[in-house]
Design an enzyme around this catalytic site. Structure first.
Site, PDB file in Angstrom:
ATOM      1  CE1 TYR A 286     -34.349  42.740  43.597  1.00 12.40           C
ATOM      2  CE2 TYR A 286     -32.965  41.309  44.918  1.00 12.40           C
ATOM      3  CZ  TYR A 286     -33.857  42.345  44.825  1.00 12.40           C
ATOM      4  OH  TYR A 286     -34.261  43.012  45.960  1.00 12.40           O
ATOM      5  CD  GLU A 287     -28.301  38.021  44.939  1.00 12.14           C
ATOM      6  OE1 GLU A 287     -27.279  37.400  44.545  1.00 12.14           O
ATOM      7  OE2 GLU A 287     -28.949  37.687  45.940  1.00 12.14           O
TER       8      GLU A 287
ATOM      9  CD  GLU B  60     -24.500  29.629  47.383  1.00  6.45           C
ATOM     10  OE1 GLU B  60     -24.016  30.494  46.636  1.00  6.45           O
ATOM     11  OE2 GLU B  60     -23.997  29.336  48.489  1.00  6.45           O
TER      12      GLU B  60
ATOM     13  CE1 TYR C   8     -35.461  36.287  41.700  1.00 11.37           C
ATOM     14  CE2 TYR C   8     -36.469  34.409  40.608  1.00 11.37           C
ATOM     15  CZ  TYR C   8     -36.171  35.759  40.647  1.00 11.37           C
ATOM     16  OH  TYR C   8     -36.595  36.583  39.643  1.00 11.37           O
ATOM     17  CB  VAL C   9     -40.169  34.514  45.594  1.00  8.21           C
ATOM     18  CG1 VAL C   9     -41.614  34.589  45.128  1.00  8.21           C
ATOM     19  CG2 VAL C   9     -40.018  33.482  46.711  1.00  8.21           C
TER      20      VAL C   9
ATOM     21  N   GLY D 151     -44.727  38.393  48.018  1.00  4.24           N
ATOM     22  CA  GLY D 151     -45.820  38.807  48.888  1.00  4.24           C
ATOM     23  C   GLY D 151     -46.882  37.735  49.041  1.00  4.24           C
TER      24      GLY D 151
ATOM     25  N   GLY E  86     -41.703  32.751  49.852  1.00  2.00           N
ATOM     26  CA  GLY E  86     -40.401  32.825  50.505  1.00  2.00           C
ATOM     27  C   GLY E  86     -40.461  32.294  51.927  1.00  2.00           C
TER      28      GLY E  86
ATOM     29  CG  ASN F 241     -32.189  42.181  48.900  1.00  2.00           C
ATOM     30  OD1 ASN F 241     -33.295  42.711  48.981  1.00  2.00           O
ATOM     31  ND2 ASN F 241     -31.994  41.013  48.319  1.00  2.00           N
TER      32      ASN F 241
ATOM     33  CE1 TYR G 158     -34.554  35.816  53.626  1.00  3.03           C
ATOM     34  CE2 TYR G 158     -32.686  37.287  53.431  1.00  3.03           C
ATOM     35  CZ  TYR G 158     -33.515  36.334  52.885  1.00  3.03           C
ATOM     36  OH  TYR G 158     -33.295  35.882  51.609  1.00  3.03           O
TER      37      TYR G 158
END
Length: 156
Positions: free
Chosen positions: A23-24, A82, A85-86, A92, A96, A123, A130
């Site tokens: 994903y990253e 660190e 992840y979901v 939703g 998280g 992101n 957050y």
């Protein structure tokens, strides 16, 4: 439901680490093995800790992996997150937030004064999430990293 990771969670944690790296857009950098994760989380001297988010059926759908840091200014430990992840199909669903809530609960219970993490600047869904929880970017600090050849040269 959030629970502490167990030894039997190592394969799914490893899977999700790789999913997060993909994903990253950094899958080629995700070189950790299951054995390395096993040693880091459950070895003789654990260096890190993990929690698992489960859906209603008990299936793991997310994880957090964290370790202790220390603030010389505050004089106490904190938690450095660190990885959080979901899996996409479970996003939703509150997993998280539940993982972060558990880490905040640990901080409060143990007298830790900081819960910190990094997020990639592109992101935007995570950044918005957050910030909705009250987290604020530390714009005055820049992260530096030594790896690979540069680390080897300096350490030689």
């Amino acid at each position: 439901m959030i629970r502490k990771a167990t030894l039997s969670d190592i394969p799914v944690i490893h899977e999700m680490v790789r999913e997060l790296a993909e994903y990253e857009k950094c899958l080629d950098e995700a070189r950790a093995t299951e054995e390395q994760l096993r040693e880091a989380l459950f070895g003789e001297q654990p260096a890190a800790f993990a929690h698992i988010a489960q859906d209603e059926s008990g299936e793991p759908v997310g994880f957090s992996l964290w370790f202790l840091n220390f603030s010389t200014w505050r004089g106490v430990h904190g938690i450095y997150l660190e990885d959080l992840y979901v899996r996409p199909e479970a996003r939703g669903g509150g997993h998280g937030k539940a993982l972060l809530t558990e880490l905040a609960r640990i901080c409060v219970a143990r007298g830790y004064e900081r819960l910190e993490w990094s997020v990639l600047n592109w992101n935007t869904p995570s950044i918005a999430f957050y910030e909705s929880l009250g987290a604020r970017p530390q714009d005055e600090w820049m992260v530096y990293r030594l790896t690979d050849e540069a680390l080897g040269r300096l350490g030689a």
